[in-house]
Each structure stands twice: as structure tokens, then as C-alpha cells.
Write a protein that holds these residues in place. Structure first.
Motif, PDB file in Angstrom:
ATOM      1  N   SER A 168       0.831  -1.203   0.000  1.00  0.00           N
ATOM      2  CA  SER A 168       0.000   0.000   0.000  1.00  0.00           C
ATOM      3  C   SER A 168       0.870   1.259   0.000  1.00  0.00           C
ATOM      4  O   SER A 168       0.557   2.255  -0.647  1.00  0.00           O
ATOM      5  CB  SER A 168      -0.948  -0.063   1.200  1.00  0.00           C
ATOM      6  N   MET A 169       2.011   1.207   0.695  1.00  0.00           N
ATOM      7  CA  MET A 169       2.950   2.344   0.681  1.00  0.00           C
ATOM      8  C   MET A 169       3.574   2.497  -0.705  1.00  0.00           C
ATOM      9  O   MET A 169       3.710   3.607  -1.227  1.00  0.00           O
ATOM     10  CB  MET A 169       4.075   2.118   1.698  1.00  0.00           C
ATOM     11  N   GLN A 170       3.948   1.355  -1.272  1.00  0.00           N
ATOM     12  CA  GLN A 170       4.628   1.408  -2.572  1.00  0.00           C
ATOM     13  C   GLN A 170       3.694   1.838  -3.698  1.00  0.00           C
ATOM     14  O   GLN A 170       4.115   2.499  -4.638  1.00  0.00           O
ATOM     15  CB  GLN A 170       5.282   0.056  -2.879  1.00  0.00           C
ATOM     16  N   ASP A 171       2.419   1.465  -3.575  1.00  0.00           N
ATOM     17  CA  ASP A 171       1.440   1.893  -4.578  1.00  0.00           C
ATOM     18  C   ASP A 171       1.364   3.414  -4.652  1.00  0.00           C
ATOM     19  O   ASP A 171       0.985   3.979  -5.671  1.00  0.00           O
ATOM     20  CB  ASP A 171       0.042   1.356  -4.227  1.00  0.00           C
ATOM     21  N   LYS A 172       1.674   4.073  -3.523  1.00  0.00           N
ATOM     22  CA  LYS A 172       1.647   5.530  -3.504  1.00  0.00           C
ATOM     23  C   LYS A 172       3.054   6.128  -3.625  1.00  0.00           C
ATOM     24  O   LYS A 172       3.315   7.224  -3.165  1.00  0.00           O
ATOM     25  CB  LYS A 172       0.956   6.038  -2.220  1.00  0.00           C
ATOM     26  N   GLN A 173       3.935   5.348  -4.222  1.00  0.00           N
ATOM     27  CA  GLN A 173       5.308   5.800  -4.532  1.00  0.00           C
ATOM     28  C   GLN A 173       6.100   6.288  -3.321  1.00  0.00           C
ATOM     29  O   GLN A 173       6.829   7.284  -3.399  1.00  0.00           O
ATOM     30  CB  GLN A 173       5.304   6.915  -5.585  1.00  0.00           C
ATOM     31  N   ALA A 174       5.963   5.584  -2.207  1.00  0.00           N
ATOM     32  CA  ALA A 174       6.767   5.948  -1.038  1.00  0.00           C
ATOM     33  C   ALA A 174       8.223   5.568  -1.281  1.00  0.00           C
ATOM     34  O   ALA A 174       8.506   4.541  -1.892  1.00  0.00           O
ATOM     35  CB  ALA A 174       6.244   5.237   0.199  1.00  0.00           C
ATOM     36  N   ASP A 175       9.149   6.425  -0.817  1.00  0.00           N
ATOM     37  CA  ASP A 175      10.568   6.098  -0.882  1.00  0.00           C
ATOM     38  C   ASP A 175      11.038   5.400   0.385  1.00  0.00           C
ATOM     39  O   ASP A 175      11.981   4.622   0.367  1.00  0.00           O
ATOM     40  CB  ASP A 175      11.405   7.375  -1.055  1.00  0.00           C
ATOM     41  N   LEU A 176      10.396   5.728   1.472  1.00  0.00           N
ATOM     42  CA  LEU A 176      10.716   5.058   2.726  1.00  0.00           C
ATOM     43  C   LEU A 176       9.549   5.172   3.694  1.00  0.00           C
ATOM     44  O   LEU A 176       8.652   5.997   3.509  1.00  0.00           O
ATOM     45  CB  LEU A 176      11.999   5.616   3.344  1.00  0.00           C
ATOM     46  N   ALA A 177       9.587   4.311   4.723  1.00  0.00           N
ATOM     47  CA  ALA A 177       8.555   4.357   5.754  1.00  0.00           C
ATOM     48  C   ALA A 177       9.177   4.889   7.032  1.00  0.00           C
ATOM     49  O   ALA A 177      10.328   4.598   7.327  1.00  0.00           O
ATOM     50  CB  ALA A 177       7.983   2.965   5.991  1.00  0.00           C
ATOM     51  N   ALA A 178       8.403   5.696   7.773  1.00  0.00           N
ATOM     52  CA  ALA A 178       8.848   6.168   9.080  1.00  0.00           C
ATOM     53  C   ALA A 178       7.952   5.549  10.139  1.00  0.00           C
ATOM     54  O   ALA A 178       6.730   5.604  10.020  1.00  0.00           O
ATOM     55  CB  ALA A 178       8.768   7.686   9.161  1.00  0.00           C
ATOM     56  N   VAL A 179       8.559   4.919  11.153  1.00  0.00           N
ATOM     57  CA  VAL A 179       7.773   4.232  12.178  1.00  0.00           C
ATOM     58  C   VAL A 179       8.075   4.787  13.565  1.00  0.00           C
ATOM     59  O   VAL A 179       9.086   5.463  13.771  1.00  0.00           O
ATOM     60  CB  VAL A 179       8.024   2.706  12.166  1.00  0.00           C
ATOM     61  N   ILE A 180       7.204   4.464  14.518  1.00  0.00           N
ATOM     62  CA  ILE A 180       7.347   5.020  15.864  1.00  0.00           C
ATOM     63  C   ILE A 180       7.376   3.924  16.930  1.00  0.00           C
ATOM     64  O   ILE A 180       7.126   4.189  18.096  1.00  0.00           O
ATOM     65  CB  ILE A 180       6.197   6.016  16.159  1.00  0.00           C
ATOM     66  N   CYS A 181       7.673   2.680  16.518  1.00  0.00           N
ATOM     67  CA  CYS A 181       7.645   1.567  17.469  1.00  0.00           C
ATOM     68  C   CYS A 181       8.661   0.506  17.055  1.00  0.00           C
ATOM     69  O   CYS A 181       8.729   0.132  15.885  1.00  0.00           O
ATOM     70  CB  CYS A 181       6.244   0.976  17.490  1.00  0.00           C
ATOM     71  N   PRO A 182       9.479   0.012  17.995  1.00  0.00           N
ATOM     72  CA  PRO A 182      10.510  -0.975  17.651  1.00  0.00           C
ATOM     73  C   PRO A 182       9.979  -2.268  17.031  1.00  0.00           C
ATOM     74  O   PRO A 182      10.577  -2.821  16.112  1.00  0.00           O
ATOM     75  CB  PRO A 182      11.184  -1.287  18.992  1.00  0.00           C
ATOM     76  N   LEU A 183       8.831  -2.744  17.523  1.00  0.00           N
ATOM     77  CA  LEU A 183       8.316  -4.010  16.989  1.00  0.00           C
ATOM     78  C   LEU A 183       7.766  -3.816  15.577  1.00  0.00           C
ATOM     79  O   LEU A 183       7.944  -4.672  14.700  1.00  0.00           O
ATOM     80  CB  LEU A 183       7.256  -4.585  17.931  1.00  0.00           C
ATOM     81  N   CYS A 184       7.114  -2.691  15.332  1.00  0.00           N
ATOM     82  CA  CYS A 184       6.650  -2.376  13.973  1.00  0.00           C
ATOM     83  C   CYS A 184       7.859  -2.364  13.027  1.00  0.00           C
ATOM     84  O   CYS A 184       7.805  -2.899  11.922  1.00  0.00           O
ATOM     85  CB  CYS A 184       6.015  -0.992  13.896  1.00  0.00           C
ATOM     86  N   GLN A 185       8.933  -1.724  13.462  1.00  0.00           N
ATOM     87  CA  GLN A 185      10.112  -1.600  12.611  1.00  0.00           C
ATOM     88  C   GLN A 185      10.632  -2.987  12.229  1.00  0.00           C
ATOM     89  O   GLN A 185      10.852  -3.278  11.066  1.00  0.00           O
ATOM     90  CB  GLN A 185      11.204  -0.791  13.335  1.00  0.00           C
ATOM     91  N   LEU A 186      10.795  -3.840  13.241  1.00  0.00           N
ATOM     92  CA  LEU A 186      11.346  -5.179  12.986  1.00  0.00           C
ATOM     93  C   LEU A 186      10.422  -5.990  12.071  1.00  0.00           C
ATOM     94  O   LEU A 186      10.872  -6.618  11.113  1.00  0.00           O
ATOM     95  CB  LEU A 186      11.556  -5.917  14.319  1.00  0.00           C
ATOM     96  N   ASN A 187       9.124  -5.959  12.357  1.00  0.00           N
ATOM     97  CA  ASN A 187       8.201  -6.750  11.546  1.00  0.00           C
ATOM     98  C   ASN A 187       8.121  -6.238  10.108  1.00  0.00           C
ATOM     99  O   ASN A 187       8.141  -7.021   9.150  1.00  0.00           O
ATOM    100  CB  ASN A 187       6.798  -6.742  12.165  1.00  0.00           C
ATOM    101  N   LEU A 188       8.046  -4.934   9.934  1.00  0.00           N
ATOM    102  CA  LEU A 188       7.928  -4.356   8.592  1.00  0.00           C
ATOM    103  C   LEU A 188       9.171  -4.639   7.753  1.00  0.00           C
ATOM    104  O   LEU A 188       9.090  -4.851   6.548  1.00  0.00           O
ATOM    105  CB  LEU A 188       7.711  -2.837   8.682  1.00  0.00           C
ATOM    106  N   GLU A 189      10.313  -4.650   8.433  1.00  0.00           N
ATOM    107  CA  GLU A 189      11.560  -4.843   7.718  1.00  0.00           C
ATOM    108  C   GLU A 189      11.825  -6.315   7.409  1.00  0.00           C
ATOM    109  O   GLU A 189      12.121  -6.685   6.280  1.00  0.00           O
ATOM    110  CB  GLU A 189      12.675  -4.297   8.619  1.00  0.00           C
TER     111      GLU A 189
END
Lengths: 167, 281
Positions: free
Chosen positions: B217-238
Motif C-alpha cells: 500500500s505504501m509502494q502503490d503511492k510511490q513511497a521512498d521510505l517508511a517512518a515508524v514510531i515503534c521498535p516491533l513495527c520496525q522489525l516486523n515491517l523490515e
């Protein structure tokens, strides 16, 4: 209605006792307000993986089918994302309902077999109590000892994290 | 913001090992003259495991955190983890609305040798603290960065009920913060979709499916990067991107993004700890 668990082991009186105790609690009282609109199941990111789904859990609870609910995978699959609570028109704290049911299922030896989340949570809390804090790598290692078949898929991630000094 | 203002920092268990979170928080806070003093002798908040195995008595561990902070003189707690944030704020609400639970929790803390101080405090997310100082971040972005499209990912627990800090379904705080830094926030629909949290340990396939939807969904909107605010979100998304073999989208902590805008040298931001290297910046 077709039920998932054909081997009933609880006496009807026992189910009634559990039901009464559930409805006396904070979450239980809220369940009485459910209008069965299904917004919870529609909002749940893991509803597709569940055997009952949240709407049906609430329905079965009110009809007294405690054993079906307590043995279900649904109560353990809830990730606590609170999407259901956000959208529920009656403000029912569905994740809190799941928590109460988890406690009850473990207390009465009804937690569904082969389901792994109790091990994750117990490992987490045990480590927290023993050491004050929780290390993710120690948590993963402890989990791996209980569920070795899950580990091969995890190894490449562990190596990657190790290489970047994150373990 | 210093200790003398009564602000204390609760890092939570995932903070130290998170990919450059601590590094970038330290770098950004020192440039903005914010001093984060840790709660002395802090303990794990118990997260959803506490509530899952103890019901409402899961408030014990987070209450102990707050009692320890109160004892140290804290008037308010700050944390950078969505799980801790939600757990602490939920605990505070439950304790304030249920006197019996409050009394029992306090008794248990005393029985276990914990401090005799109020087990509840106001709690803020680090994003709220930095957002409120948005104006201090002003520095023109270098031309290679000014066009970057950043997808703000809030995860599920930041704005949902119990915290009540932003719109639960369409939060704006991180988007406005990113915009204030000079980047372009991306408008996509899964900003508060769940990353799978701790279920990623036992149910990887199921949770990776959730991450795939979010990343696409981020890439469909041409995101270059994601910014997160939680360590577990970061690990899972990556990590899910790598195991699923998706086209790669770097996932940075919002403090790393802020550091880039403030001109902090990349070495100080711990960007080398990311599993997906942010090539464009």
C-alpha cells in the motif's frame, strides 16, 4: 449450528459457573451490549485465520457455550490491535474479552492444543519476572526450544540481526 | 525538557536492540536540547502478555513502572514504544476508574517490596514530545532529500482507544511532523493497520501477510521510505519484506528521519543497523 469441538468434557453446571463468572467481570458486562453487527470480525486483521471470529465468540458467550469459546483458536489469535474496539458501535472492549477468556482457558486446562501463543506469553512474563526486563533474542530462543520446527525459518533473520549488532 | 520538568523516559525492553532507535533519539534530542532521564530501575511493562495471562491484573507491571517513576520524582512519563505507550495509558485509565483494582495493585506492589508511591502517571509518546517542538527542527533539507516521499506508519496501538491522542483511524501527528521536516508525507490507507506484533514469533506466515499488504500500500503511492514510531513495527515491517522477497522499502525510525533533516551525520543515526539499507539518502 455446527460446533467445532464435538468432544465435550465440561458438565453443563460447570459451563454455567464459568459463564456466570465471565459475565460478572468488567469485559463480560460489556458483552451484554453486543448487537451482533459483525463490525469486529470485519475489522479484525486475522479474522480469516480464526475458527470463530470475534462476533461469533460474543454470540456463543451470551448463549452459554463456554466450552466452545474457551477451546477455540480465536481467543489466542487476537493480536490486541484494538481495531474492533475502535469501530464497535457499542464500545465493547473485545480484546479484553479475549484476555479474560485466555485466563479462564488456561486455568481450566481448556486452552486449545497445539496453539503456540500461551508459550510466547508465558515465556515473556517469566523472563520479565525473573530478570525485570525482556530480551527478544532470549524470548525467541526459549520459544525455539519448545517449538523447534518453527526455528529453521527464523535462522536467516537471526543471522541478519546478529550481523548488524542487533542481537 | 529535562528531569527537573518532571519528565522521565521509559525506554521499554526493545529500545536498545532496535535498529538505531537509541542512537537517533540521542542525536536528535541533544540537538534540540531535550534531556531524557531514564526511569531508575525500570521493569518490563508486561505488554499484551500481562493482560493475556492475568486479565485486568495485567496492570501490575505497568503500575510498578509508574510507581518507580513517581518515586524518582516523575510528573510525566515519555516512551518511544507503541506497546508500552498503550499498556501504560490503559493501565492508568483502568486504575483511575476502578478503586478496587487500584487498591489491590498498590497492595501487591508494596507486598513485593516496591515503592510506596502513586502507581499512575500521565504518559506521552516521544512523537508527541518531538512534534510539540516541531518549529525547532527548521533547517532546509538538502536538495537530494527534499523530494523524498515518506510513508508515516503509526501501527495499531498509537492512536487507538486507551491512548486517545490522535484520530484512531486517520492519525495525522506523524504526517505533519514529516511535512514539517521538509519531506513529502504519503497519503496511503494502511497507516494504522496491524503489523502482527508478537504473533510474528509463532505465526510468521499469517503476520507476514499483514505486512505485505502494508508495504504494498505504501509502494502503490510511490513511497521512498517508511517512518515508524515503534521498535516491533520496525522489525516486523523490515524482516517480512526480506523473507517474502518484496521490492524493498527502507523502514526508518521517525527519529532517524528527523536526524537526516537536522543534518546529523548518518553514522550517528545508526542507519547501518537497518536490514534494508536506505540507498536513496
Amino acid at each position: 449450528m455446527r460446533f467445532l469441538h464435538s468432544h465435550k468434557t465440561l458438565e453443563p453446571e460447570h459451563q454455567e459457573t464459568l459463564s456466570r463468572s465471565f459475565f460478572q467481570g468488567r469485559a463480560g458486562k460489556e458483552v451484554q451490549h453486543c448487537i451482533q453487527c459483525g463490525t469486529c470480525s470485519g475489522s479484525c486483521p486475522l479474522a480469516g485465520e480464526m475458527d470463530l471470529g470475534p462476533r461469533r465468540v460474543l454470540d456463543l458467550l451470551r448463549d452459554g457455550f463456554m466450552e466452545d469459546v474457551l477451546r477455540s483458536r480465536t481467543i489466542w489469535l487476537c493480536v490486541s490491535c484494538n481495531a474492533c474496539l475502535t469501530r464497535c458501535p457499542r464500545g465493547i472492549p473485545v480484546p479484553d474479552v479475549m484476555y479474560v477468556l485466555r485466563v479462564m482457558a488456561l486455568e481450566h486446562g481448556l486452552a486449545c492444543r497445539g496453539y503456540k501463543m500461551p508459550d510466547v506469553y508465558q515465556g515473556f512474563l517469566r523472563q520479565g519476572e525473573k530478570r525485570g526486563r525482556v530480551s527478544e533474542s532470549r524470548l525467541a530462543a526459549g520459544y525455539g526450544l519448545l517449538h523447534p520446527s518453527d526455528m529453521p525459518g527464523r535462522l536467516s533473520l537471526a543471522l541478519r540481526l546478529l550481523r548488524r549488532r542487533r542481537i | 525538557m529535562t528531569m527537573s520538568d518532571g519528565f522521565y523516559f521509559y525506554p521499554g525492553c526493545s529500545y536498545e536492540t532496535a535498529a538505531g532507535y537509541k542512537e537517533s533519539v540521542d542525536a536528535v534530542c541533544s540537538r534540540l536540547d531535550i534531556r531524557l532521564e531514564e526511569v531508575p530501575g525500570w521493569n518490563c511493562c508486561g505488554s499484551t502478555a500481562g493482560f493475556s495471562l492475568q486479565g485486568d491484573y495485567g496492570v501490575y507491571h505497568p503500575a510498578l513502572v509508574m510507581a518507580r517513576a513517581s518515586r524518582a520524582g516523575a510528573k510525566e512519563l515519555v516512551t518511544g514504544c507503541n506497546g508500552c505507550f498503550n499498556t501504560l495509558r490503559k493501565t492508568r485509565k483502568l486504575l483511575l476508574q476502578d478503586q478496587d483494582l487500584y487498591a489491590r495493585t498498590r497492595d501487591k506492589i508494596l507486598q513485593e517490596g516496591g515503592p510506596d508511591s502513586a502507581p499512575q502517571l500521565p504518559v506521552r509518546h516521544l512523537l508527541q514530545v518531538l512534534s510539540s517542538r516541531g518549529k525547532m527542527h527548521k533547517s532546509p533539507l538538502s536538495p537530494d532529500m527534499s523530494g523524498l516521499r515518506v510513508a508515516a506508519y503509526y501501527g495499531c496501538l498509537f492512536s487507538r482507544p486507551w491512548t486517545d491522542v490522535d484520530d484512531p483511524e486517520h492519525p495525522q501527528m506523524l504526517d505533519r511532523y514529516i511535512e514539517g521536516l521538509g519531506f513529502t508525507p504519503v497519503n496511503y490507507s494502511l497507516k494504522t493497520a496491524c503489523c502482527g506484533a508478537a504473533h510474528a514469533l509463532a505465526y510468521r506466515e499469517q503476520t507476514e501477510m499483514l505486512v505485505e499488504r502494508i508495504i504494498r500500500s505504501m509502494q502503490d503511492k510511490q513511497a521512498d521510505l517508511a517512518a515508524v514510531i515503534c521498535p516491533l513495527c520496525q522489525l516486523n515491517l523490515e524482516s517480512a519484506q526480506l523473507s517474502l522477497g518484496l521490492p524493498r522499502l527502507p523502514v526508518l525510525f521517525f527519529t532517524q528521519v528527523a536526524g537526516l533533516a537536522l543534518g546529523v551525520p548518518k553514522k550517528e543515526l545508526g542507519l547501518d543497523k537497518l536490514l534494508i539499507e536506505p540507498g536513496k539518502i
